[in-house]
Design an enzyme around this catalytic site. Structure first.
Site, PDB file in Angstrom:
ATOM      1  N   SER A   1       0.851  -1.195   0.000  1.00  0.00           N
ATOM      2  CA  SER A   1       0.000   0.000   0.000  1.00  0.00           C
ATOM      3  C   SER A   1       0.883   1.240   0.000  1.00  0.00           C
ATOM      4  CB  SER A   1      -0.895   0.026   1.247  1.00  0.00           C
ATOM      5  OG  SER A   1      -1.576   1.263   1.367  1.00  0.00           O
TER       6      SER A   1
ATOM      7  N   TYR B   1      -2.317  -1.032  10.155  1.00  0.00           N
ATOM      8  CA  TYR B   1      -2.366  -1.267   8.708  1.00  0.00           C
ATOM      9  C   TYR B   1      -1.113  -0.715   8.033  1.00  0.00           C
ATOM     10  CZ  TYR B   1      -3.938  -1.050   3.853  1.00  0.00           C
ATOM     11  OH  TYR B   1      -4.035  -1.189   2.485  1.00  0.00           O
TER      12      TYR B   1
END
Length: 261
Positions: free
Chosen positions: A153, A167
């Site tokens: 990401s 995350y």
């Protein structure tokens, strides 16, 4: 004369691919791209109903099948690897896409948010890859290696505005684990690369886009959010013969949002 045609560089005819979290969102973009290039695709997720819907929606594109699995546990990873081995004797492409996120202010961020996110996003990627090495080796040779494609990401590349501490940390870990596994598995003719997506219209990003979509587009140098063809194009490059000499790379697909600002 070397065959540099797109059909040779990007065709996945007679290839077998596994896409975790492949029934919706970015995973479905990967799946559709692989099917369109001629691959046989196995998708997995925890929910059988989502898998059934995805198979119904994409079955007209190419051969697709589904296996339900919870990849947040070692037992789930080993079970999926065993189930895949019962269906095929080789695996040309593994896409580790299944993941979870969690958002909460720093003072309220719970311990469970670390356990859940790290177990699936990091440990699950490692455990499933390790369990599938025999099938990947069966498909691999020096000229056309087997491929492992992890999904990171942009939040693992830069400090995000969102309160998604576990995350972001998990995706940075995936990026580095990609490099470590690339070095380890190269002698077995298995490449390991990573795609780091930016903002795409998915269920996970729906609330963020509804709230901050205009600001995100304004801050993106290319002036838009990601589209399905952006994800499909990246995965076809990494999966096809055109990407056979690349390993250990983290490729941002994010319109410049994280890499030029």
């Amino acid at each position: 004369m070397t065959d540099l045609t797109p059909a040779n560089l990007f065709s996945l005819e007679n290839k077998v691919a596994l896409v975790t979290g492949g029934g919706r969102g970015i995973g479905a973009m990967f799946t559709e791209g692989l099917l369109g290039a001629g691959a046989r695709v196995i998708i997995s997720s925890r929910r059988q109903d989502q898998l059934d819907e995805a198979v119904k929606e994409m079955g007209s594109i190419g051969p697709i099948e589904a296996i339900a699995a919870d990849l947040s546990t070692e037992q789930g990873c080993l079970g999926l690897a065993e189930a895949v081995g019962q269906r095929t004797g080789r695996l040309d492409v593994l896409i580790n896409n299944a993941g979870a996120t969690w958002g909460a202010p720093i003072a309220e961020f719970p311990d469970a948010a670390w356990d859940r996110v790290m177990s699936l996003n990091v440990k699950g990627v490692f455990q499933l890859t390790a369990a599938l090495i025999p099938l990947l080796e069966a498909a691999a040779d020096a000229d056309d290696p087997a491929r492992v494609i992890n999904v990171g990401s942009i939040h693992g590349l830069q400090a995000p505005e969102l309160d998604n501490y576990s995350y972001s940390a998990s995706k940075a870990a995936v990026h580095h684990m990609t490099r470590v596994l690339a070095k380890k598995l190269a002698p077995q003719h298995i490449t390991v690369n990573c795609i780091a997506p930016g903002v795409f219209r998915t269920k996970m990003m729906a609330h963020t886009l509804d709230t901050f979509g205009d600001e995100i587009v304004a801050d993106t140098p290319l002036g838009r959010i990601g589209r399905p063809e952006d994800m499909a194009g990246a995965v076809l490059f990494l999966s096809g013969r055109g990407g056979a000499y690349l390993t250990g790379a983290v490729i941002p697909v994010e319109g410049g949002y994280a890499t030029t600002l």
